[in-house]
Design an enzyme around this catalytic site. Sequence first.
Site, PDB file in Angstrom:
ATOM      1  N   SER A  19      -1.729  10.123   7.284  1.00  0.00           N
ATOM      2  CA  SER A  19      -3.221  10.554   6.813  1.00  0.00           C
ATOM      3  C   SER A  19      -3.983   9.190   6.049  1.00  0.00           C
ATOM      4  O   SER A  19      -5.122   9.027   6.558  1.00  0.00           O
ATOM      5  CB  SER A  19      -3.132  11.661   5.830  1.00  0.00           C
ATOM      6  OG  SER A  19      -2.304  11.301   4.794  1.00  0.00           O
ATOM      7  N   ASP A 225      -6.313  13.685  -5.531  1.00  0.00           N
ATOM      8  CA  ASP A 225      -5.150  14.269  -4.930  1.00  0.00           C
ATOM      9  C   ASP A 225      -3.762  13.417  -5.334  1.00  0.00           C
ATOM     10  O   ASP A 225      -2.761  14.056  -5.196  1.00  0.00           O
ATOM     11  CB  ASP A 225      -5.115  14.923  -3.646  1.00  0.00           C
ATOM     12  CG  ASP A 225      -5.282  13.632  -2.683  1.00  0.00           C
ATOM     13  OD1 ASP A 225      -5.190  12.560  -3.210  1.00  0.00           O
ATOM     14  OD2 ASP A 225      -5.505  13.915  -1.458  1.00  0.00           O
ATOM     15  N   HIS A 228      -4.117  10.274  -1.373  1.00  0.00           N
ATOM     16  CA  HIS A 228      -4.641   9.574  -0.439  1.00  0.00           C
ATOM     17  C   HIS A 228      -5.648   8.432  -1.183  1.00  0.00           C
ATOM     18  O   HIS A 228      -6.134   8.703  -2.143  1.00  0.00           O
ATOM     19  CB  HIS A 228      -5.951  10.612   0.278  1.00  0.00           C
ATOM     20  CG  HIS A 228      -5.094  11.606   1.062  1.00  0.00           C
ATOM     21  ND1 HIS A 228      -4.869  12.696   1.003  1.00  0.00           N
ATOM     22  CD2 HIS A 228      -4.094  11.409   2.184  1.00  0.00           C
ATOM     23  CE1 HIS A 228      -4.085  13.448   1.951  1.00  0.00           C
ATOM     24  NE2 HIS A 228      -3.636  12.467   2.514  1.00  0.00           N
TER      25      HIS A 228
END
Length: 254
Positions: A19, A225, A228
């Site tokens: 990601s 979060d 990321h």
Amino acid sequence: MSSSSTESFKQIFILSGQSNMAGRGGVIKYTDHHHHQHKKWNGVVPPQCQPHPSILRLNAHLHWEEAREPLHADIDHRKVCGVGPGMAFANGIRERVSGTLGLVPCAVGGTAIREWARGCELYENMVKRCKAAAVESGGGEIKALLWYQGESDATAHDADAYKGRMEKFVCDVREDLQSPLLPIIQVALASGDEKYIEKVREAQLGIKLPNVVCVDAKGLKLNDDNLHLSTEAQVQLGQMLADAYLSHFDSCST
């Protein structure tokens, strides 16, 4: 270097991993009127990530188009994509390298390195995209693979195996793309399970294969979060990747 053949020559860069390579910069959570939580990209494109006519992207249908954020929107299509390091990287090198730059996004969020082994769908799809990129560009050359992955391997079960799996991945990609010294720039993790992240980082920083270099994302700003990279951090990472490429691998820059 003004011949028309040089000007149309594409220098191809593979963007792969999970990601943080696909990009979650600027992806925000919101609650709809039914009180359901969703994610969306805030649409903010920093100056360093703006599109440029000399930067192209191989889309999911294997066609070249002008590259723009989010680069992975049709590749990591099950997730909401935002800003990753790819555009900042491309803008960071475009004035120093000749011809058109072609980016080949291949990253998919939440994937472990065992899913990128030769024979697995992610790996085979990446190789297919890379080969198509070279053909579609009329003879462009794959100059480097940028790799940011490993958060999914920061587990008791997988951390110890990371180094061997990564080394095998490098050797397989080089063999399958018939590029025995293909430059690989990997990113050492900025986030992941605290108990096991150092084991994966140790592996990333300790790979001694020729033409494999590592840039360290540790300390770059994370989204709320804590997993990321933020948009601002992705810009910094893109510039670090550009510096690494220019200093280690670009013969015109030495």
